[in-house]
Design an enzyme around this catalytic site. Structure first.
Site, short mmCIF file in Angstrom:
data_model
loop_
_atom_site.label_atom_id
_atom_site.label_comp_id
_atom_site.label_asym_id
_atom_site.label_seq_id
_atom_site.Cartn_x
_atom_site.Cartn_y
_atom_site.Cartn_z
CB SER A 100 -3.22 -0.75 -1.07
OG SER A 100 -2.12 -0.85 -2.30
CD GLU B 147 4.40 -2.85 2.73
OE1 GLU B 147 4.30 -2.43 1.28
OE2 GLU B 147 3.86 -2.89 3.87
CG HIS C 235 1.16 -3.71 -1.12
ND1 HIS C 235 1.55 -2.71 -0.34
CD2 HIS C 235 0.63 -4.03 -1.64
CE1 HIS C 235 0.91 -2.31 -0.42
NE2 HIS C 235 -0.32 -3.00 -1.42
#
Length: 299
Positions: A139, A233, A263
């Site tokens: 991320s 996602e 995610h």
């Protein structure tokens, strides 16, 4: 993360809650977690802080993974991401260094990047050559990992063997995420929360800064990339665009889209078969990247 608080007090409360919840997750019997003790003597800069996650009986002493955790640059810690770092340590049979980089908004850009590069320098200072280091992250940590590698190339530090990105947040302006949001409502990350986190991290900086803008960064000398993203996602389009940019620059990029996954689904590797399989794919890439880099260095 879809309801990220913008108030500093609420944000600190959310961080505390996340770390408290992470204490309920055990690292597993096959790894050892040790706080990093940096014998730092230079008073002009900040020592590297974080933790080592290592196999109980590691066989490789001259290689390592530098892992940069996610959390939108504003939350989470090495502890919250131990399900991933512990699995990496076991599957790859390598020590994993997880720095506790400074978080926004208290410490906006470039604080996190400086801390990440310092952690890489720390590994080099321990005698681990760049050709035997893999930089990884998820991320926002994926953005930080790629940004760190870009900075390594710009400053002529020894290049790492490879880069692993899980659901990387590539575009901090969230333009691509906004386009994707019209096709797919991600239950984990919202466009509004991502924009807020991006603004808190960039602060008074420029989104077009080459240290922030991964899609305009020159990647001609980049090491091999390995990118995994969930098929459903919000950040899928960003991962796909990054793969296109890297390939156009002549860099190697293996992109895996795991259909039906969320995610950073890799964090569920203890319970989700697909996450377990994805982590094994990561170990395959890490071993191959280090072996290829070592051969190239020898040549």
């Amino acid at each position: 993360m879809s309801r990220l608080p913008g108030n500093p007090v609420s944000l600190r409360t959310a961080r505390t809650a996340a770390d408290a919840a992470a204490r309920l997750i055990r690292s597993g019997p096959r790894v050892r977690v040790q706080q990093l003790i940096d014998p730092h003597t230079d008073t002009t800069s900040r020592p590297v802080v974080g933790e080592w996650v290592t196999p109980i009986e590691p066989t490789a002493e001259d290689s390592a993974i530098l892992y940069l955790h996610g959390g939108g640059y504003v939350a989470c810690s090495p502890r919250t991401h131990r399900p991933i770092t512990a699995r990496l340590a076991v599957d790859c049979d390598l020590p994993v260094l997880v720095p506790r980089y400074r978080l926004a908004p208290e410490h906006p850009f470039p604080a996190a990047l400086l801390d990440a590069v310092d952690a890489y320098r720390f590994l080099l200072g321990r005698g681990i050559p760049g050709s035997r280091i893999v930089v990884a992250g998820d991320s926002a940590g994926g953005h930080l990992a790629a940004s760190t590698v870009g900075e390594i190339c710009r400053t002529d530090l020894p290049a790492p063997a490879g880069v692993v990105l899980y659901s990387p947040w590539v575009d901090l302006t969230c333009e691509l995420a906004g386009e994707r949001d019209r096709q797919c409502r991600d239950p984990y990350v919202s466009v509004a929360a991502a924009r807020l986190a991006g603004q808190m991290y960039v602060g008074k900086g420029d989104f077009e800064d080459p240290r922030l803008s991964l899609l305009t960064c020159p990647w001609t000398a980049a090491p091999p990339f390995f990118v995994q993203v969930g098929g459903g996602e919000l950040l899928r389009a960003e991962a796909e665009r990054l793969a296109e940019v890297l390939s156009a620059a002549g860099a190697s990029c293996e992109l895996q889209v795991w259909e039906g996954q969320m995610h950073v689904f890799q964090i569920l590797n203890h319970v989700l078969p697909e996450a377990r399989a994805a982590m094994l794919e990561t170990a395959r890439f890490v071993r191959a990247a280090i072996a290829a880099s070592a051969v190239g260095g020898a040549a």
